[in-house]
Design a protein around this motif. Structure first.
Motif, PDB file in Angstrom:
ATOM      1  N   ALA A   1      11.893  51.356  44.254  1.00 37.64           N
ATOM      2  CA  ALA A   1      10.716  52.008  43.673  1.00 37.64           C
ATOM      3  C   ALA A   1       9.469  51.151  43.864  1.00 37.64           C
ATOM      4  N   ASP A   2       9.616  49.845  43.724  1.00 32.41           N
ATOM      5  CA  ASP A   2       8.461  48.957  43.903  1.00 32.41           C
ATOM      6  C   ASP A   2       7.960  48.993  45.347  1.00 32.41           C
ATOM      7  N   LYS A   3       8.874  49.017  46.303  1.00 32.18           N
ATOM      8  CA  LYS A   3       8.459  49.076  47.703  1.00 32.18           C
ATOM      9  C   LYS A   3       7.820  50.409  48.055  1.00 32.18           C
ATOM     10  N   ALA A   4       8.213  51.474  47.350  1.00 32.74           N
ATOM     11  CA  ALA A   4       7.651  52.800  47.618  1.00 32.74           C
ATOM     12  C   ALA A   4       6.465  53.130  46.721  1.00 32.74           C
ATOM     13  N   ASN A   5       5.975  52.150  45.955  1.00 28.85           N
ATOM     14  CA  ASN A   5       4.838  52.340  45.047  1.00 28.85           C
ATOM     15  C   ASN A   5       5.110  53.414  43.995  1.00 28.85           C
ATOM     16  N   ILE A   6       6.350  53.449  43.521  1.00 29.34           N
ATOM     17  CA  ILE A   6       6.723  54.377  42.452  1.00 29.34           C
ATOM     18  C   ILE A   6       6.862  53.572  41.169  1.00 29.34           C
ATOM     19  N   PRO A   7       6.080  53.851  40.136  1.00 31.13           N
ATOM     20  CA  PRO A   7       6.185  53.085  38.885  1.00 31.13           C
ATOM     21  C   PRO A   7       7.526  53.330  38.201  1.00 31.13           C
ATOM     22  N   LEU A   8       8.276  52.263  37.989  1.00 30.99           N
ATOM     23  CA  LEU A   8       9.587  52.358  37.336  1.00 30.99           C
ATOM     24  C   LEU A   8       9.843  51.057  36.581  1.00 30.99           C
ATOM     25  N   SER A   9       9.845  51.151  35.278  1.00 29.90           N
ATOM     26  CA  SER A   9      10.116  49.979  34.449  1.00 29.90           C
ATOM     27  C   SER A   9      11.620  49.795  34.260  1.00 29.90           C
ATOM     28  N   PHE A  10      11.979  48.588  33.813  1.00 32.45           N
ATOM     29  CA  PHE A  10      13.406  48.318  33.601  1.00 32.45           C
ATOM     30  C   PHE A  10      13.956  49.191  32.481  1.00 32.45           C
ATOM     31  N   GLN A  11      13.171  49.397  31.435  1.00 31.17           N
ATOM     32  CA  GLN A  11      13.648  50.210  30.320  1.00 31.17           C
ATOM     33  C   GLN A  11      13.954  51.638  30.764  1.00 31.17           C
ATOM     34  N   ARG A  12      13.064  52.228  31.580  1.00 28.29           N
ATOM     35  CA  ARG A  12      13.291  53.593  32.044  1.00 28.29           C
ATOM     36  C   ARG A  12      14.478  53.640  33.010  1.00 28.29           C
ATOM     37  N   ALA A  13      14.563  52.665  33.904  1.00 30.59           N
ATOM     38  CA  ALA A  13      15.682  52.638  34.849  1.00 30.59           C
ATOM     39  C   ALA A  13      17.013  52.477  34.117  1.00 30.59           C
ATOM     40  N   ALA A  14      17.013  51.610  33.097  1.00 33.25           N
ATOM     41  CA  ALA A  14      18.242  51.423  32.318  1.00 33.25           C
ATOM     42  C   ALA A  14      18.609  52.693  31.558  1.00 33.25           C
ATOM     43  N   ALA A  15      17.602  53.390  31.005  1.00 31.43           N
ATOM     44  CA  ALA A  15      17.878  54.641  30.286  1.00 31.43           C
ATOM     45  C   ALA A  15      18.450  55.699  31.221  1.00 31.43           C
ATOM     46  N   ILE A  16      17.895  55.788  32.421  1.00 34.59           N
ATOM     47  CA  ILE A  16      18.412  56.754  33.397  1.00 34.59           C
ATOM     48  C   ILE A  16      19.859  56.420  33.765  1.00 34.59           C
ATOM     49  N   ASP A  17      20.130  55.122  33.962  1.00 35.79           N
ATOM     50  CA  ASP A  17      21.486  54.698  34.317  1.00 35.79           C
ATOM     51  C   ASP A  17      22.469  54.985  33.188  1.00 35.79           C
ATOM     52  N   LEU A  18      22.077  54.702  31.957  1.00 36.53           N
ATOM     53  CA  LEU A  18      22.961  54.952  30.810  1.00 36.53           C
ATOM     54  C   LEU A  18      23.133  56.448  30.537  1.00 36.53           C
ATOM     55  N   ALA A  19      22.195  57.263  30.997  1.00 32.10           N
ATOM     56  CA  ALA A  19      22.319  58.713  30.823  1.00 32.10           C
ATOM     57  C   ALA A  19      23.336  59.325  31.771  1.00 32.10           C
ATOM     58  N   GLY A  20      23.890  58.522  32.669  1.00 36.82           N
ATOM     59  CA  GLY A  20      24.909  59.028  33.569  1.00 36.82           C
ATOM     60  C   GLY A  20      24.408  59.450  34.930  1.00 36.82           C
ATOM     61  N   ARG A  21      23.140  59.225  35.212  1.00 38.22           N
ATOM     62  CA  ARG A  21      22.585  59.582  36.512  1.00 38.22           C
ATOM     63  C   ARG A  21      22.501  58.340  37.394  1.00 38.22           C
ATOM     64  N   ASP A  22      22.593  58.558  38.682  1.00 38.23           N
ATOM     65  CA  ASP A  22      22.490  57.470  39.647  1.00 38.23           C
ATOM     66  C   ASP A  22      21.009  57.184  39.883  1.00 38.23           C
ATOM     67  N   VAL A  23      20.523  56.119  39.256  1.00 39.35           N
ATOM     68  CA  VAL A  23      19.094  55.825  39.325  1.00 39.35           C
ATOM     69  C   VAL A  23      18.678  55.437  40.736  1.00 39.35           C
ATOM     70  N   PHE A  24      19.564  54.775  41.466  1.00 41.67           N
ATOM     71  CA  PHE A  24      19.221  54.388  42.838  1.00 41.67           C
ATOM     72  C   PHE A  24      19.082  55.629  43.724  1.00 41.67           C
ATOM     73  N   GLU A  25      19.988  56.587  43.556  1.00 40.41           N
ATOM     74  CA  GLU A  25      19.886  57.839  44.318  1.00 40.41           C
ATOM     75  C   GLU A  25      18.642  58.622  43.912  1.00 40.41           C
ATOM     76  N   ALA A  26      18.298  58.560  42.624  1.00 36.13           N
ATOM     77  CA  ALA A  26      17.105  59.269  42.149  1.00 36.13           C
ATOM     78  C   ALA A  26      15.847  58.705  42.805  1.00 36.13           C
ATOM     79  N   VAL A  27      15.764  57.397  42.936  1.00 35.11           N
ATOM     80  CA  VAL A  27      14.606  56.795  43.597  1.00 35.11           C
ATOM     81  C   VAL A  27      14.590  57.174  45.073  1.00 35.11           C
ATOM     82  N   GLN A  28      15.751  57.181  45.698  1.00 35.59           N
ATOM     83  CA  GLN A  28      15.814  57.582  47.104  1.00 35.59           C
ATOM     84  C   GLN A  28      15.346  59.024  47.284  1.00 35.59           C
ATOM     85  N   MET A  29      15.710  59.919  46.345  1.00 38.13           N
ATOM     86  CA  MET A  29      15.268  61.315  46.438  1.00 38.13           C
ATOM     87  C   MET A  29      13.776  61.449  46.184  1.00 38.13           C
TER      88      MET A  29
END
Length: 325
Positions: free
Chosen positions: A99-127
């Protein structure tokens, strides 16, 4: 007598070896050196505490080194807390780097929440960087002229990071697009209009804002294929005509049965009335209202009528109810 120094050395050497083994087991020296050399320093006490908390130091230190090298600040405590909560720290850090390389704002708290929600956060950033194409199943709809059209659409979406937690998934997108296709085709006056301008379907669906409340943003909807199906209107009319026919036949049969029953009832009344004739004639004889000559004249008339019916080919029994004298 043995030398005290030799005796002491015999005890100290094994104890020292044992202490070194324990230190190498509980203190990951190699990780400590790797973190120090990478600029992501982690204290030995922290590494030992990870061992005691059953947190794999290698995973935490590796994720921290990757984050520091990418210029992202993440503390050891945050990584440990996310791991203990059941999260995947490596995926979270990799997602933040992407996300940082693609200039997409993503904090650790939001990324951790997405990961704990059961979604693949890395795939979400790729999409978010590379949109995904979702193909709908073949959807059948009927225009106002009764012709069925079978459509196939391709929906291009990208992840909406802000709505990824709590947002609906791909199934909702497919269902809403299918509903929009059925609604658009159903409101068309003729199927030919839809075949001539399939882009009207896409424009009509996009105007509804179907991506609201979902974890995706719809970029485009493309109608990939449209096939003409059956004439549903004609089939419905035929089925309705057959149903009306059966109803009419049932009503006619009901009327016929009622007529037959009424005819039988009237015949029964006639037979009942004819059965009263001999009684009436007997009473007339007893009261003197009917004479013997009157009876013979009536019998002659009946015999003459029966003879004519016989000659005409329709023999009757007109005197069956009259008494004999």
């Amino acid at each position: 007598m043995q030398d005290p120094i030799t005796t002491l050395g015999a005890f100290v050497v094994p104890i020292g070896i044992l202490l070194l083994v324990i230190i190498f087991i509980f203190v990951p020296i190699r990780l400590w050196i790797a973190a120090w050399a990478s600029g992501a320093y982690v204290g030995l006490s922290t590494l030992i505490a990870m061992r005691l908390r059953r947190v794999p130091p290698a995973r935490i230190v590796t994720a921290r080194i990757s984050a520091v090298k990418a210029g992202i600040k993440i503390s050891i405590n945050e990584l440990e807390a996310h791991f203990l909560a059941g999260g995947n720290v490596v995926h979270v850090v990799n997602a933040m780097i992407s996300a940082d390389k693609a200039n997409i704002p993503l904090s650790f708290q939001r990324a951790a929440a997405i990961d704990l929600a059961g979604r693949d956060v890395f795939e979400a950033v790729q999409m978010s960087v590379l949109p995904k194409v979702i193909e709908t199943p073949r959807i059948a709809a009927v225009a106002r002229d009764g012709i069925q059209l079978i459509c196939l659409a391709r929906v291009t979406v990208r992840t909406n990071i802000d709505r990824l937690v709590g947002g609906a998934g791909e199934e909702t997108i497919i269902a809403r697009v299918g509903e929009g296709m059925v609604s658009t085709i159903g409101s068309a006056d003729s199927h030919k209009t839809v075949l001539e301008n399939p882009d009207h379907i896409s424009k009509h669906i996009l105007a509804k804002g179907l991506d609201s409340g979902t974890a995706y943003e719809i970029l485009s909807i493309d109608i990939a294929d449209i096939d003409v199906g059956e004439n549903i209107g004609a089939k419905l009319q035929i089925d309705q005509a057959n149903a009306d026919k059966q109803i009419a036949q049932a009503k006619a049969e009901e009327r016929r049965a009622m007529a037959v029953a009424l005819e039988q009832e009237m015949q029964a009344r006639v037979v009942e009335a004819e059965a009263e004739i001999p009684k009436a004639m007997a009473q007339a004889f007893e009261s003197g209202k009917l004479g013997i000559m009157d009876y013979y004249r009536m019998r002659n008339i009946q015999a003459d009528t029966a003879m004519r019916d016989t000659i005409a080919g329709n023999p009757t029994d007109n005197d069956s109810q009259l008494p004999r004298v």
